[in-house]
Design a protein around this motif. Structure first.
Motif, PDB file in Angstrom:
ATOM      1  N   THR A  88      -9.092   6.742   1.576  1.00  0.00           N
ATOM      2  CA  THR A  88      -7.816   6.404   0.931  1.00  0.00           C
ATOM      3  C   THR A  88      -7.518   4.919   1.065  1.00  0.00           C
ATOM      4  OG1 THR A  88      -6.948   8.619   1.394  1.00  0.00           O
ATOM      5  CG2 THR A  88      -5.344   6.885   0.887  1.00  0.00           C
TER       6      THR A  88
ATOM      7  N   CYS B  66      -7.245   2.342  -2.135  1.00  0.00           N
ATOM      8  CA  CYS B  66      -6.019   1.561  -2.353  1.00  0.00           C
ATOM      9  C   CYS B  66      -6.293   0.066  -2.276  1.00  0.00           C
ATOM     10  CB  CYS B  66      -4.954   1.960  -1.341  1.00  0.00           C
ATOM     11  SG  CYS B  66      -4.325   3.640  -1.556  1.00  0.00           S
TER      12      CYS B  66
ATOM     13  N   PHE C 266       2.747   2.066  -5.924  1.00  0.00           N
ATOM     14  CA  PHE C 266       2.343   3.284  -5.216  1.00  0.00           C
ATOM     15  C   PHE C 266       1.129   3.021  -4.326  1.00  0.00           C
ATOM     16  CE2 PHE C 266      -0.346   7.100  -5.028  1.00  0.00           C
ATOM     17  CZ  PHE C 266       0.524   7.982  -4.407  1.00  0.00           C
ATOM     18  N   SER C 267       0.120   2.340  -4.874  1.00  0.00           N
ATOM     19  CA  SER C 267      -1.094   2.075  -4.092  1.00  0.00           C
ATOM     20  C   SER C 267      -0.819   1.124  -2.933  1.00  0.00           C
ATOM     21  CB  SER C 267      -2.191   1.502  -4.991  1.00  0.00           C
ATOM     22  OG  SER C 267      -1.828   0.225  -5.494  1.00  0.00           O
TER      23      SER C 267
ATOM     24  N   TYR D  32       2.040   0.934  -1.044  1.00  0.00           N
ATOM     25  CA  TYR D  32       2.624   1.656   0.080  1.00  0.00           C
ATOM     26  C   TYR D  32       1.625   2.641   0.687  1.00  0.00           C
ATOM     27  CZ  TYR D  32       7.178  -0.383  -0.838  1.00  0.00           C
ATOM     28  OH  TYR D  32       8.215  -1.285  -0.990  1.00  0.00           O
ATOM     29  N   LEU D  33       0.792   3.241  -0.152  1.00  0.00           N
ATOM     30  CA  LEU D  33      -0.236   4.135   0.367  1.00  0.00           C
ATOM     31  C   LEU D  33      -1.261   3.348   1.182  1.00  0.00           C
ATOM     32  CD1 LEU D  33      -1.148   7.048   0.455  1.00  0.00           C
ATOM     33  CD2 LEU D  33      -2.463   6.666  -1.653  1.00  0.00           C
TER      34      LEU D  33
ATOM     35  N   TYR E 232      -0.588   0.605   2.979  1.00  0.00           N
ATOM     36  CA  TYR E 232       0.011   0.308   4.282  1.00  0.00           C
ATOM     37  C   TYR E 232       0.061   1.556   5.170  1.00  0.00           C
ATOM     38  CZ  TYR E 232       1.492  -4.370   2.835  1.00  0.00           C
ATOM     39  OH  TYR E 232       1.505  -5.691   2.443  1.00  0.00           O
ATOM     40  N   LEU E 233       0.377   2.698   4.591  1.00  0.00           N
ATOM     41  CA  LEU E 233       0.433   3.935   5.384  1.00  0.00           C
ATOM     42  C   LEU E 233      -0.936   4.317   5.916  1.00  0.00           C
ATOM     43  CD1 LEU E 233       2.892   6.103   3.234  1.00  0.00           C
ATOM     44  CD2 LEU E 233       3.327   5.112   5.490  1.00  0.00           C
ATOM     45  N   SER E 234      -1.951   4.260   5.042  1.00  0.00           N
ATOM     46  CA  SER E 234      -3.306   4.602   5.486  1.00  0.00           C
ATOM     47  C   SER E 234      -3.850   3.551   6.441  1.00  0.00           C
ATOM     48  CB  SER E 234      -4.243   4.771   4.282  1.00  0.00           C
ATOM     49  OG  SER E 234      -4.241   3.615   3.469  1.00  0.00           O
TER      50      SER E 234
END
Length: 386
Positions: free
Chosen positions: A16, A20, A301-302, A304-305, A307-309
């Protein structure tokens, strides 16, 4: 630990993160960096004065006597062979009329008119612009605001040269001049820069989706071909962004990105003023047609994804002693940040739009969240006005 020893969770997180990362690189290299790259590669167009089209500059003003007195000379004293300046007074109660009459005595290129007192309040600016367009003697129209000024005497000429390239709509950059001690100054400059890079990059790619009234131009014939503002009379505002979204022809929309083509304003004194200015465009966004502007939703969207991943990969890598995952996460973060910083810095230096370092990370995370707040503010304000 080797790659074959990764758990399913580690593979999912790492995959992921990598996906991203690649999406983010695509946006920063292909979209956000594009305005700078386009201008750097663009060859100077040598156009003799006699080949330049006559242009009408149109400005509307409501209680902006002080701004007009300050900014009109920058517009009227342009180095261009054939142009006129039309100012439409939108029912001002200050000294606007006096300022305009005094300026007309000194400058024969200047003409002013006014909006009738009984005009519809919702569409008052659209009516003012329509009056200015109908009063224009020339076939090419250049728009800015009373609180803006060109950054050089070649401003009109930059648009004139672009129109000789068979363009019907031309979009430009509008800079903010903000006092250094202003709270959140850096973020406001970043927000304005990102906003411009989005719609200018898409226009370069022949996918225009909006423009800003502080610096844009189009053919008079195009205005009447689309029956003026009649298709958007039921909408609050939108006389620049929504209108350009509806009429801009894909391959006949150009951009002017030279330093000489920029306008600037010092009207943004604080964050509240910027919120008022920016929220109108965010509210209007719901009425845009087409797909081109929606692609930036994937970028958000990509991001924030990513940073989360990223956080998940680092935490899991540390807890499980998976050094490969930890190092990979940190490496991808550094590379993304370097690419982002490079793209932003090149554009910001060209447009004189602020300086960025570690603050870029915080602006990058906060800016989409702030846009949500601004949209809610605009929606609430519009409901109160109805």
């Amino acid at each position: 630990m080797t790659l074959t020893q990764f758990t399913l969770t580690e593979w999912i997180l790492g995959g992921t993160l990598l996906l991203c990362f690649l999406i983010q690189l695509f946006f920063w290299l292909c979209f956000y960096k594009r305005p700078y790259s386009y201008q750097k590669k663009k060859r100077e167009i040598a156009v003799p004065d006699e080949a330049l089209p006559a242009i009408s500059v149109i400005v509307t003003s409501r209680n902006s006597a002080e701004e007009l007195a300050q900014n009109l000379p920058f517009i009227i004293e342009q180095d261009y062979p054939d142009f006129e300046v039309i100012v439409v007074n939108r029912g001002s109660t200050d000294d606007t009329d006096m300022v305009l009459k005094a300026a007309e005595q000194k400058h024969p290129r200047l003409y002013h008119t006014y909006v009738p007192a009984e005009a519809d309040g919702i569409n008052e600016k659209k009516l003012a612009l329509t009056l200015g367009i109908k009063a224009a003697k020339n076939d090419y129209l250049l728009f800015t605001e009373a609180y803006c000024r060109p950054c050089s005497k070649q401003w009109i000429k930059e648009y004139g040269k672009e129109f000789t390239q068979d363009k019907e709509v031309v979009l430009g950059f509008s800079r903010l001049e903000i006092p250094k001690k202003t709270a959140l100054r850096g973020f406001i400059l970043y927000d304005n820069l990102i906003h411009h890079l989005k719609f200018l990059s898409m226009a370069i790619l022949h996918k225009p989706f909006m423009g800003i009234g502080r610096n844009l131009a189009y053919k008079k014939e195009l205005f009447f071909r689309h029956k003026g503002y009649s298709p958007i009379l039921n909408l609050e505002g939108g006389e620049d962004d929504i209108y350009i979204n509806r009429i801009a022809p894909k391959k006949k929309t150009g951009v002017v990105l030279s330093r000489e083509s920029i306008t600037e304003t010092d009207s943004v004194k604080n964050f509240s003023t910027w919120r008022t200015l920016k929220s109108g465009y965010l509210y209007s966004k719901q009425y845009y047609k087409g797909f081109s502007f929606r692609i930036f939703g994937l970028e958000t969207f990509s991001k924030y994804l990513f940073y989360l991943s990223l956080i998940g990969s680092i935490v899991l890598g540390v807890l499980t002693n998976n050094h490969i995952l930890t190092v990979l996460a940190l490496f991808l973060f550094v590379v993304r940040y370097a690419v982002q910083w490079r793209a932003i810095t090149l554009n910001s230096r060209h447009f004189n739009a602020g300086r960025y370092h570690i603050n870029l990370l915080f602006y990058d995370i906060f800016q989409p969240l702030n846009n949500i707040r601004f949209r809610k503010y605009a929606a609430k304000r519009n409901r109160a006005w109805r």
